[in-house]
Each structure stands twice: as structure tokens, then as C-alpha cells.
Design a protein around this motif. Structure first.
Motif, PDB file in Angstrom:
ATOM      1  N   LYS A 179       7.185  -4.949   3.863  1.00 31.55           N
ATOM      2  CA  LYS A 179       6.598  -3.748   4.458  1.00 31.55           C
ATOM      3  C   LYS A 179       5.775  -4.048   5.696  1.00 31.55           C
ATOM      4  O   LYS A 179       5.479  -3.142   6.484  1.00 31.55           O
ATOM      5  N   SER A 218       5.144   2.905  -1.508  1.00 35.57           N
ATOM      6  CA  SER A 218       6.227   3.689  -0.931  1.00 35.57           C
ATOM      7  C   SER A 218       7.140   2.731  -0.152  1.00 35.57           C
ATOM      8  O   SER A 218       6.669   1.783   0.476  1.00 35.57           O
ATOM      9  N   ASN A 275       8.636   2.193   2.595  1.00 31.49           N
ATOM     10  CA  ASN A 275       8.740   2.312   4.049  1.00 31.49           C
ATOM     11  C   ASN A 275       8.003   1.136   4.675  1.00 31.49           C
ATOM     12  O   ASN A 275       7.163   0.522   4.035  1.00 31.49           O
ATOM     13  N   SER A 287       6.824   8.054   4.677  1.00 32.06           N
ATOM     14  CA  SER A 287       7.319   7.735   3.337  1.00 32.06           C
ATOM     15  C   SER A 287       8.720   8.287   3.127  1.00 32.06           C
ATOM     16  O   SER A 287       9.061   9.353   3.628  1.00 32.06           O
ATOM     17  N   TYR A 297       0.814   7.369   8.430  1.00 33.01           N
ATOM     18  CA  TYR A 297       2.195   7.683   8.046  1.00 33.01           C
ATOM     19  C   TYR A 297       2.936   8.301   9.228  1.00 33.01           C
ATOM     20  O   TYR A 297       3.531   9.354   9.117  1.00 33.01           O
TER      21      TYR A 297
HETATM   22 MG    MG Z   1       2.628   4.471   1.411  1.00 27.96          MG
END
Ligand code: MG
Ligand code: TXA
Length: 344
Positions: free
Chosen positions: A59, A146, A148, A154, A242
Motif C-alpha cells: 500500500k 482498505s 487501495n 477506497s 482518500y
Molecule cells: Mg483506508
């Protein structure tokens, strides 16, 4: 570079051989992305510190940001906390399986890499059959953020995971789009009164009612944006977090839309009907009418707009009211306030 495989799995009656295969990847220290009711998670066996480290690597996530540990039920949750309190029991019985993460004191069985070095662990039981059977098949809890890249939107579909993590995850279990669409509510039960660290699908009123207390304190933004290392800080609550790739701004109300210096290729996102006269947005997305529907469509909409490579996304803040808290929170992390000359 890892070769990423995507396997379709039946949402209601997941094929046993596919679950076994995924479990084998996980038990071998690999990463498997799977759907929860909220967003897709990037899973590794939570008790395998090496495997969990691979999540952070995949990530590009800062190591101080703790991961949520997914368990199959209350009995398994109890094994990973030293204090399964009456409050934990009430909330778990009421909202699990479901989009609620309980932050509790961890046991030594939870590696420090999972908790960002802190003394607490976030636990939750995901609702979908695929996710719970997978945890059962592995026989151990799964740490899963998540799925991503850090600071991206996400994923609510397997395609989103693949676009972001191809070559970084061994297996993606595709069981279709998620049903809730926004990340779980995170509640700190080591605080008194319990504190909402991240607003989500389960709102403060529902929590307070379940606990029969009148105060479930939201954590103020001021507190969380400073990277306090204290046990109650939720590092995922940093400001822009995000974000889509497209420049994305927000305005307080639709009245402010006429202030915007619209580029040719721009999108408008709103949660209430708006008079579109004099608003030259090329693409318009209304996400309504209820906060539940909006939650399901929010990330989906951002993913779709982002894929169109527009010059600007302009969002109007959602209506007032606690039921919009989670969406307001995610919108504020995905956008910056519009300023006429400092847009880009
Ligand atoms: Mg997250
Ligand atoms: O719905 C969800 O929660 C999804 C699915 C996959 O379960 N997961 C998710 O994980 O959103 P992630 O890593 O993207 O966000 C987890 C949030 C972060 O804000 C993190 O700081 C917070 O939960 N968190 C996790 N463990 C914590 C702990 N021990 N103390 C405080 N905050 C914690």
C-alpha cells in the motif's frame, strides 16, 4: 513483481475450493484482497508479522497507521483483547457482523506491526459470507486495510483493487460490488466515554442507544490531524487522505458554485438537487436521496469520475445532519476547500 490473479467467487455460497486456495495463499504469507460489506480489504494473516509487513509495503502505508483485524465472531475476537468489556459485548452483539470496528486493549498475540506499535487493536466481524468463511478457513484472524494504495480512493469493486494494486497482491477474490460502500465506524472503547475515531455507517445515535449512554464523543478534527502518537489517536484520520488523482475541491453550498472558475472539463458532485443554470459542469452526478444510498455510491462515483481524466471535480458538501457525518468526513478527505486562484 507479484503475478496478481483475480478469481470470481459466488457471493452467497462461495466455492469451497476457491476459499481453500485463498486460505493457502494467506497461510503461506501472501496477500489476498476480498470484499467486506464496506470496501475491499487487503488481507494477510494478522498473527504473521512478516505477512502484515507486506501489506504496508504493497500500500505504501506509513507504519504508524494501525490495521483492523477481521475475526469470524465474538469468540475469536475475545482471544485478541485483554479486556472484553460489557460495552464491547453489547456493541458486538448488536452490530456484528457489520461495519463497526471496536478498539480494545490488545493481547501479545497481536504483533506490534498490526497496531502501529500501540497497545490497542481494532477488531471487527465483516458481514459477507465470503469474508467470514475465508477467516474460518484460515483459522486465524486477517489484518486488512482498505485495498487501495495509500492516499487513494477506497475500492468498492475488484476492478478498483486491480487498477491500484496489480503486481502487489497475490490474489483478488471478486465477489462483486460492496453493499455499504463506506469504511466501518471506528469506536475507541478504551476511552470513557467511548469515542468515535472515524465516523461511518453506524452513527453516534445508534451507538449511544445501544450503550444507553447519551454521549459517544466524536473526536474533533483538530485533535486527530496532528499526528499524536497517543493510544487514542487514529492515524487514518489525517486530513486529505482518500483523494482522487483529478484535482478535487469542495464548496460549502450550491450558492458558492457560481464563484467557481470552471475549466472546460469539470464534474459537479452534489447530494441535493441543484439549479444547474449558469453552472458549466460537463458532467453532473447527484448522489441521493438518502445517506445510505449516497454512501454506497460515493467512492464508486469518485472512481468513475477519476477515470475520465477531467480537469476538476467540484463537490458540494452534503446536507447538515448526523446521518451525513461519514460522507462529509470522506468528502473532506478527498477534496480541498475551493479557493478561486489556488485551485491547482
Ligand atoms: Mg483506508
Ligand atoms: O470498513 C473498513 O473498516 C475497511 C474494511 C476492509 O474492513 N477497512 C479499513 O481499513 O478501512 P483502513 O486501514 O483503511 O482504516 C482503518 C482505520 C484507520 O483510520 C486506522 O487508523 C484505524 O482504523 N485503526 C485501526 N486500528 C486502530 C487502533 N488500534 N487504534 C486506533 N485506530 C485504529
Amino acid at each position: 513483481m507479484i503475478h496478481t490473479r483475480v478469481i470470481a467467487v459466488a457471493r452467497d455460497e462461495p466455492e469451497v475450493d476457491i476459499l481453500n486456495e485463498a486460505a493457502a495463499v494467506l497461510l503461506g504469507g501472501g496477500l489476498v484482497a476480498f470484499a467486506t460489506e464496506t470496501v475491499y480489504g487487503l488481507g494477510a494473516v494478522a498473527t504473521d508479522a512478516e505477512a502484515v509487513r507486506r501489506i504496508f509495503e504493497a500500500k505504501g502505508r506509513p507504519s504508524f497507521n494501525p490495521l483492523i483485524v477481521h475475526v469470524a465472531g465474538i469468540d475469536q475476537a475475545k482471544r485478541y483483547t485483554t479486556d472484553w468489556s460489557a460495552r464491547a459485548d453489547v456493541l458486538a452483539r448488536r452490530f456484528w457482523p457489520g461495519p463497526l470496528t471496536l478498539v480494545l486493549p490488545r493481547t501479545v498475540d497481536v504483533p506490534e506491526v498490526v497496531t502501529g506499535g500501540g497497545p490497542t487493536v481494532g477488531l471487527r466481524v465483516p458481514a459477507p459470507t465470503v469474508a467470514r468463511r475465508l477467516v474460518e478457513c484460515v483459522g486465524l484472524p486477517l489484518a486488512a486495510p482498505s485495498a487501495n494504495r495509500s492516499n487513494r480512493i477506497s475500492p468498492t469493486r475488484a476492478e478498483h483493487v486491480l487498477a491500484d494494486l496489480d503486481g502487489r497482491v497475490h490474489l483478488i477474490l471478486d465477489s462483486g460490488p460492496t453493499t455499504v460502500g463506506l469504511e466501518s465506524t471506528v469506536v475507541d472503547l478504551t476511552a470513557d466515554p467511548p469515542a468515535v475515531l472515524r465516523p461511518g455507517p453506524i452513527g453516534p445515535a445508534e451507538l449511544a442507544e445501544a450503550l444507553s449512554t447519551t454521549t459517544v464523543a466524536p473526536r474533533s478534527h483538530g485533535e486527530t490531524e496532528t499526528r499524536q502518537a497517543g493510544p487514542h489517536a487514529s492515524p487514518g484520520m489525517l486530513s486529505v487522505h482518500y483523494a482522487p488523482r483529478t484535482p478535487a475541491v469542495r464548496v460549502e453550498s450550491s450558492a458558492r458554485l457560481t464563484d467557481v472558475d470552471w475549466p472546460e472539463r469539470a464534474a459537479l458532485v452534489a447530494f441535493e438537487p441543484i439549479d444547474l443554470n449558469h453552472i458549466p459542469a460537463q458532467v453532473v452526478r447527484f448522489i441521493q436521496p438518502t445517506s445510505d444510498v449516497a454512501a454506497r455510491e460515493f467512492y464508486e462515483t469518485l472512481h468513475n469520475l477519476d477515470a475520465r481524466r477531467l480537469d476538476l471535480i467540484v463537490a458540494v458538501e452534503p446536507p447538515a445532519g448526523a446521518e451525513w457525518d461519514a460522507i462529509r468526513d470522506r468528502l473532506r478527505r478527498a477534496t480541498i476547500p475551493y479557493q478561486r486562484n489556488k485551485r491547482r
